[in-house]
Design a protein around this motif. Structure first.
Motif, PDB file in Angstrom:
ATOM      1  N   LEU A   1      -3.422  46.176  -6.856  1.00 15.20           N
ATOM      2  CA  LEU A   1      -3.137  45.769  -5.471  1.00 15.20           C
ATOM      3  C   LEU A   1      -4.422  45.315  -4.783  1.00 15.20           C
ATOM      4  O   LEU A   1      -4.425  44.349  -4.016  1.00 15.20           O
ATOM      5  CB  LEU A   1      -2.535  46.937  -4.697  1.00 15.20           C
ATOM      6  CG  LEU A   1      -1.030  46.949  -4.555  1.00 15.20           C
ATOM      7  CD1 LEU A   1      -0.578  48.122  -3.718  1.00 15.20           C
ATOM      8  CD2 LEU A   1      -0.534  45.660  -3.921  1.00 15.20           C
TER       9      LEU A   1
ATOM     10  N   ALA B   1       0.023  44.403   1.570  1.00 12.26           N
ATOM     11  CA  ALA B   1      -0.663  43.300   0.890  1.00 12.26           C
ATOM     12  C   ALA B   1       0.095  41.991   1.110  1.00 12.26           C
ATOM     13  O   ALA B   1      -0.504  40.941   1.374  1.00 12.26           O
ATOM     14  CB  ALA B   1      -0.780  43.594  -0.599  1.00 12.26           C
TER      15      ALA B   1
ATOM     16  N   VAL C   1      -1.171  32.156  -0.109  1.00 11.37           N
ATOM     17  CA  VAL C   1      -0.199  32.822  -0.991  1.00 11.37           C
ATOM     18  C   VAL C   1       0.049  31.967  -2.239  1.00 11.37           C
ATOM     19  O   VAL C   1       0.100  32.480  -3.359  1.00 11.37           O
ATOM     20  CB  VAL C   1       1.124  33.099  -0.240  1.00 11.37           C
ATOM     21  CG1 VAL C   1       2.101  33.826  -1.145  1.00 11.37           C
ATOM     22  CG2 VAL C   1       0.878  33.922   1.004  1.00 11.37           C
TER      23      VAL C   1
ATOM     24  N   TYR D   1      -0.424  40.739   4.604  1.00 14.18           N
ATOM     25  CA  TYR D   1      -1.745  40.099   4.731  1.00 14.18           C
ATOM     26  C   TYR D   1      -1.677  38.658   4.217  1.00 14.18           C
ATOM     27  O   TYR D   1      -2.186  37.729   4.861  1.00 14.18           O
ATOM     28  CB  TYR D   1      -2.773  40.909   3.945  1.00 14.18           C
ATOM     29  CG  TYR D   1      -4.149  40.299   3.941  1.00 14.18           C
ATOM     30  CD1 TYR D   1      -4.912  40.239   5.109  1.00 14.18           C
ATOM     31  CD2 TYR D   1      -4.696  39.765   2.775  1.00 14.18           C
ATOM     32  CE1 TYR D   1      -6.172  39.665   5.106  1.00 14.18           C
ATOM     33  CE2 TYR D   1      -5.955  39.203   2.771  1.00 14.18           C
ATOM     34  CZ  TYR D   1      -6.691  39.148   3.925  1.00 14.18           C
ATOM     35  OH  TYR D   1      -7.935  38.576   3.924  1.00 14.18           O
ATOM     36  N   GLY D   2      -0.998  38.490   3.072  1.00 13.00           N
ATOM     37  CA  GLY D   2      -0.857  37.152   2.506  1.00 13.00           C
ATOM     38  C   GLY D   2      -0.076  36.236   3.434  1.00 13.00           C
ATOM     39  O   GLY D   2      -0.474  35.097   3.677  1.00 13.00           O
TER      40      GLY D   2
ATOM     41  N   ARG E   1      -2.170  35.128   6.192  1.00 13.47           N
ATOM     42  CA  ARG E   1      -3.224  34.174   5.806  1.00 13.47           C
ATOM     43  C   ARG E   1      -2.653  32.766   5.640  1.00 13.47           C
ATOM     44  O   ARG E   1      -3.392  31.802   5.635  1.00 13.47           O
ATOM     45  CB  ARG E   1      -3.889  34.565   4.485  1.00 13.47           C
ATOM     46  CG  ARG E   1      -4.743  35.808   4.468  1.00 13.47           C
ATOM     47  CD  ARG E   1      -5.940  35.760   5.345  1.00 13.47           C
ATOM     48  NE  ARG E   1      -6.853  34.676   5.126  1.00 13.47           N
ATOM     49  CZ  ARG E   1      -8.150  34.806   4.905  1.00 13.47           C
ATOM     50  NH1 ARG E   1      -8.671  35.985   4.791  1.00 13.47           N
ATOM     51  NH2 ARG E   1      -8.948  33.761   4.801  1.00 13.47           N
TER      52      ARG E   1
ATOM     53  N   LEU F   1      -5.946  37.143  -2.403  1.00 11.91           N
ATOM     54  CA  LEU F   1      -5.383  36.553  -1.184  1.00 11.91           C
ATOM     55  C   LEU F   1      -6.500  36.184  -0.215  1.00 11.91           C
ATOM     56  O   LEU F   1      -6.483  35.122   0.416  1.00 11.91           O
ATOM     57  CB  LEU F   1      -4.419  37.533  -0.512  1.00 11.91           C
ATOM     58  CG  LEU F   1      -3.019  37.613  -1.103  1.00 11.91           C
ATOM     59  CD1 LEU F   1      -2.257  38.803  -0.544  1.00 11.91           C
ATOM     60  CD2 LEU F   1      -2.241  36.332  -0.818  1.00 11.91           C
TER      61      LEU F   1
ATOM     62  N   LEU G   1      -5.152  41.946  -5.885  1.00 12.22           N
ATOM     63  CA  LEU G   1      -4.279  40.988  -5.206  1.00 12.22           C
ATOM     64  C   LEU G   1      -4.800  40.677  -3.806  1.00 12.22           C
ATOM     65  O   LEU G   1      -4.849  39.516  -3.383  1.00 12.22           O
ATOM     66  CB  LEU G   1      -2.861  41.550  -5.128  1.00 12.22           C
ATOM     67  CG  LEU G   1      -1.869  40.571  -4.532  1.00 12.22           C
ATOM     68  CD1 LEU G   1      -1.318  39.662  -5.602  1.00 12.22           C
ATOM     69  CD2 LEU G   1      -0.746  41.281  -3.836  1.00 12.22           C
ATOM     70  N   LEU G   2      -5.200  41.728  -3.087  1.00 20.44           N
ATOM     71  CA  LEU G   2      -5.742  41.525  -1.737  1.00 20.44           C
ATOM     72  C   LEU G   2      -7.000  40.668  -1.799  1.00 20.44           C
ATOM     73  O   LEU G   2      -7.207  39.788  -0.959  1.00 20.44           O
ATOM     74  CB  LEU G   2      -6.065  42.871  -1.096  1.00 20.44           C
ATOM     75  CG  LEU G   2      -4.884  43.612  -0.466  1.00 20.44           C
ATOM     76  CD1 LEU G   2      -5.295  45.000  -0.046  1.00 20.44           C
ATOM     77  CD2 LEU G   2      -4.349  42.849   0.738  1.00 20.44           C
TER      78      LEU G   2
ATOM     79  N   CYS H   1      -8.375  33.225  -1.683  1.00 24.23           N
ATOM     80  CA  CYS H   1      -7.556  32.010  -1.666  1.00 24.23           C
ATOM     81  C   CYS H   1      -7.362  31.474  -0.245  1.00 24.23           C
ATOM     82  O   CYS H   1      -7.143  30.283  -0.056  1.00 24.23           O
ATOM     83  CB  CYS H   1      -6.182  32.272  -2.296  1.00 24.23           C
ATOM     84  SG  CYS H   1      -6.270  32.544  -4.056  1.00 24.23           S
ATOM     85  N   GLY H   2      -7.428  32.355   0.728  1.00 27.57           N
ATOM     86  CA  GLY H   2      -7.222  31.914   2.109  1.00 27.57           C
ATOM     87  C   GLY H   2      -8.520  31.514   2.791  1.00 27.57           C
ATOM     88  O   GLY H   2      -8.500  31.093   3.949  1.00 27.57           O
TER      89      GLY H   2
END
Lengths: 368, 484
Positions: free
Chosen positions: B422, A127, A139, A130-131, A134, B429, B425-426, B432-433
């Protein structure tokens, strides 16, 4: 890499989440035992000392606002300077690895020995990777959301356990002298990667960074102080016998609509840890990009950082001899002191000695 | 043949060749004071009555001046025909395209240009209330398949010269016309340019629906950065905030860019009710989204890994129900989830006369019988049913929710609550991206702007505040110029 910028608020909120994720994992075995109230004093002192430690980083950032420390070292020292970003890369791997290892140990020692901790750690690293891929904006924005969750989760837990607070559980301050307080200061500095994060990531931050740093220090001191005060007041001496006292604090919360909140608390902690890892891996990207002629994004840096982090965490969690070395507070302190103070000071001095006019030159460099 | 020939015969031959074996191709030959002329059109696309009244009758009845073809064409244009939409055209490719768009074309021998007339007369559906965007208090008209009608619907609501409709076209074969609609001075010029550029780069041969273009307007991801609406009032509201609308011929759905995540939770009804109720409904939708995405995963995670989270009485009831079923809780939830998706798809695709039967068989026979036969437990069925219903509170997010549910189910089964966390969170992310035309998808929540977030995201402010200043989409926090 300096193209994308985040605000100082986003950066220091992310650092807050990282710090809290590390602070929650503090335990007696790896963090030194003692009176939790003295540990609060240690934390406040370590924050005060942090302002001094960060001075070379601020100095260098003032001279070279567009360059991260690795880039500055390479520009100022040439080939030898490439060692600096490499050392930072290794430092981030070590800090990420030990944080992840602590979480694995928590899962194995406290939650369930049969739990596939390595799988959870791998998922966490995935995870975070991945952040990091990105980008810093993703993040940082995610960290803001985690920050809200963290405050809500911890606020709920702290609010509920506050009813169990008993002043009788508190022990007098400095009853056994000051040695444990000093040890605590070293410990907290050893477990702080914010200086290295600042050294590498500050060029990507815009806004009032000094104020952000001060608020970060105050905010984390408040949070850690509240957690330790509750640990001391609710658990008393029992806290000293527990591997992860903050977790034990959460596991005694009982609300009518739910039995216990510890699983939720641990989940929020995991999210904070993932943010910390993601920032570390992104910093790895920046470090390795400093080694290239063209300072573009280096996705390989994040991949390499993730693999090494996972390896370090597995070694520290499953090999006792490796754990002794990797989680040794003295080693971590030396590494943090080097990454947070010595190397920035060295690069700053060399930069001053070379006497180049920094700002205009940097702008040209940034344009290229 | 690139240009129109001065010879009527050549033009006739060319068009007859192009439309060989096309029974809808119509040609009417006539003579204008001794000069040959011919009118061409495609049957079904034009109104024969309009052609007769506004073209043929005046042409046949008027005294045409003597002279060459060019002079006659000029005379016909200025003094004979009274068609509103008429122009001269010398490019044969354009004439073919216009013919296939419902225009008629007149050639006069000796004139190297044709005259095209807008005489469209194809059947089109009238505005009806969109079935996919039902509102309680909004207007009852929706877009139709004619993009010209759709433009008119927008223009009727926004009587300003700043409202622009720029022409574009997609489809190498279909040559589907589009209109790029925006408010000049409000929409970001960069976004408008980027939309044009991406549409120009569209490699489609045939575009049959607005959804075809979405893939060319965004990079892809779980959540779309391109919105869709069938309601003119909604599109006008979006244009007012600086968005660009793309109207496509042949589809009642209008595309909107940039499209933010929070817009999935906004409906026109929110703005037609009082602010406190609009805010309440908004939060209900947020809750429905989380319920729909997380409930099955959390149910699996808690019952499998963290039973200590549940109160004893509830835990006992679940355990009791589970003890009577042969499958583990994960298997039965997964089974029920797939069954529900199959039933939904069947209900959607089945002929209307059969959809009631599908619902009865699905809901009563499968659901009730499965529980009473002890094949699945009632709590699992309840969880899947709740999840499904909650998903319909945010219909725009149905597609990502279908995938998210599955992802959280698996994460919950493998790693309990931590797996779900988790996954969250993914998801964060990813969100957010993601960006839509340079605007962060989660803006103004992340990056956060308290003023904007409590204006129309976490709370729906009153119209006094909403109308106090513009909330242009390109001014959201974290927005950047495209291509930066």
């Amino acid at each position: 890499m300096a193209g994308r910028k985040i605000s100082a608020r986003q950066f220091f909120i992310s650092m807050f989440v990282s710090r809290v994720a590390a602070a929650i994992a503090l335990n007696g075995r790896y963090a030194g035992e003692g009176n939790p109230l003295e540990t609060i004093v240690s934390y406040v002192l370590s924050m005060g000392l942090g302002f001094l430690i960060a001075l070379p980083i601020w100095g260098l950032h003032h001279r070279r606002p567009q360059w991260d420390l690795g880039r500055a070292a390479v520009e100022d020292m040439g080939f030898i300077g490439k060692l600096v970003p490499l050392l930072y890369f290794l430092y981030f791997v070590l800090m990420n690895g030990t944080s992840l290892a602590l979480f694995q140990l928590f899962l194995m020692d406290t939650v369930n020995p049969a739990f596939p901790a390595a799988l959870v750690a791998a998922a966490l690293t995935g995870a975070a990777l991945y952040g990091a891929l990105r980008g810093i904006e993703a993040v940082a924005r995610c960290a803001t959301c985690v920050f809200v969750l963290l405050l809500l989760g911890c606020g709920l837990v702290f609010g509920i356990v506050a009813w169990r607070f008993s002043p009788e559980n508190l022990e007098p301050l400095f009853y056994d002298g000051f040695s444990r307080t000093y040890e605590g200061v070293f410990l907290f500095i050893a477990r702080t990667s914010v200086f290295a994060d600042m050294a590498i990531l500050l060029p990507m931050v815009k806004g009032r960074k000094g104020l952000g740093f001060a608020l970060w220090a105050g905010g984390t001191a408040l949070f850690v102080g509240a957690a330790l005060l509750l640990v001391a007041g609710c658990l008393g001496r029992y806290a000293g016998t527990q591997g992860f006292p903050v977790y034990v604090l959460s596991s005694i919360t009982q609300v009518r609509s739910m039995q216990r909140l510890d699983a939720v608390f641990t989940g929020v902690w995991m999210m904070g840890l993932a943010v910390k890892l993601a920032f570390g891996l992104y910093a790895c990207r920046v470090c390795l990009s400093s080694l290239k002629r063209d300072p573009g994004p280096c996705r390989g840096g994040a991949w390499a950082g993730a693999l090494l982090t996972e390896g370090t965490a597995l070694c520290a969690a499953f090999l006792p001899w490796a754990r002794e070395y990797l989680m040794d507070t003295r080693l971590l302190f030396l590494c943090t002191a080097a990454a947070g103070f010595v190397l920035p000071l060295l690069v700053l001095l060399i930069d001053l000695l070379r006497g180049k006019k920094p700002r205009g030159e940097e702008e040209n460099h940034a344009k290229t | 043949m690139e240009k129109v020939s001065a010879s009527l015969e050549e033009n006739k031959k060319y068009l007859q060749g192009e439309f060989q074996n096309s029974m809808d191709f119509m040609m009417r030959e006539l003579e204008l004071s001794g000069t040959g002329a011919a009118l061409f059109a495609l049957d079904g696309l034009v109104s024969k009555q309009t052609i007769t009244l506004s073209i043929l009758n005046p042409l046949m009845g008027a005294p045409i001046l003597a002279g060459d073809g060019e002079a006659k064409m000029k005379f016909v244009e200025k003094s004979v025909l009274g068609s509103v939409e008429q122009k001269r055209e010398d490019r044969m490719e354009q004439i073919l395209l216009l013919l296939m768009s419902g225009f008629a074309v007149l050639f006069i021998d000796g004139c190297p240009e044709g005259m095209v007339f807008g005489v469209q007369g194809f059947e089109s559906r009238g505005p009806e209330e969109p079935q996919n965007e039902v509102m309680q208090r909004g207007a009852k008209d929706g877009f139709t398949e004619s993009y010209q009608n759709n433009m008119a619907m927008i223009r009727r609501r926004m009587k300003t010269t700043a409202l622009k409709f720029e022409k574009a076209q997609v489809g190498g074969q279909s040559h589907t016309p589009l209109a790029i609609c925006y408010l000049e001075g409000i929409a970001s010029p960069q976004v408008v340019e980027k939309v044009k550029e991406r549409l120009e780069n569209c490699t489609l041969q045939t575009a049959l629906g607005a959804g075809y273009l979405v893939g060319f307007l965004e990079r892809g991801g779980l959540f779309t950065g391109v919105g869709m609406s069938e309601r003119p009032d909604v599109v006008c509201g979006k244009i007012e905030e600086g968005r660009v609308a793309i109207l496509m011929e042949g589809t009642p759905s209008v595309l909107l860019v940039p499209f933010l995540f929070v817009e999935n939770f906004q409906t026109l009804d929110d703005y037609l009710t009082r602010p406190f109720y609009g805010t309440f409904i908004r939060w209900l939708k947020f809750l429905a989204f989380f319920l729909s995405a997380f409930l099955p995963g959390l149910y699996i995670a808690i019952t499998t890994h963290h039973p200590e989270l549940l109160p004893e009485s509830l835990l006992l009831k679940i355990a009791q129900a589970e003890a009577q079923t042969p499958f583990p809780v994960m298997a039965e939830t997964l089974l029920l989830y797939f069954l529900y998706e199959v039933l939904r798809e069947a209900g959607l695709r089945a002929p209307r006369s059969l959809s009631a039967t599908v619902s009865i068989v699905g809901g009563l026979v499968v659901g009730d019988t499965a529980v009473s036969a002890g094949l699945v437990s009632a709590p699992s069925l309840l969880v899947v049913a709740l999840t499904a219903i909650a998903g319909y509170a945010v219909p725009r997010l149905y597609e990502p929710l279908a995938l998210l549910r599955l992802m959280f189910l698996l994460a919950g089964d493998f790693m309990g609550v931590w797996g779900v966390m988790l996954g969250l969170l993914l998801l964060l992310l990813h969100l957010c991206g993601s960006e839509s035309f340079g605007v962060p998808l989660l803006s103004p929540a992340a990056p956060y702007s308290g003023d904007l977030a409590f204006r129309d995201v976490f709370a729906r402010a009153g119209w006094e505040k909403l109308s106090r200043r513009d909330a242009k989409v390109q001014d959201m926090p974290g927005s950047r110029e495209i291509g930066e």
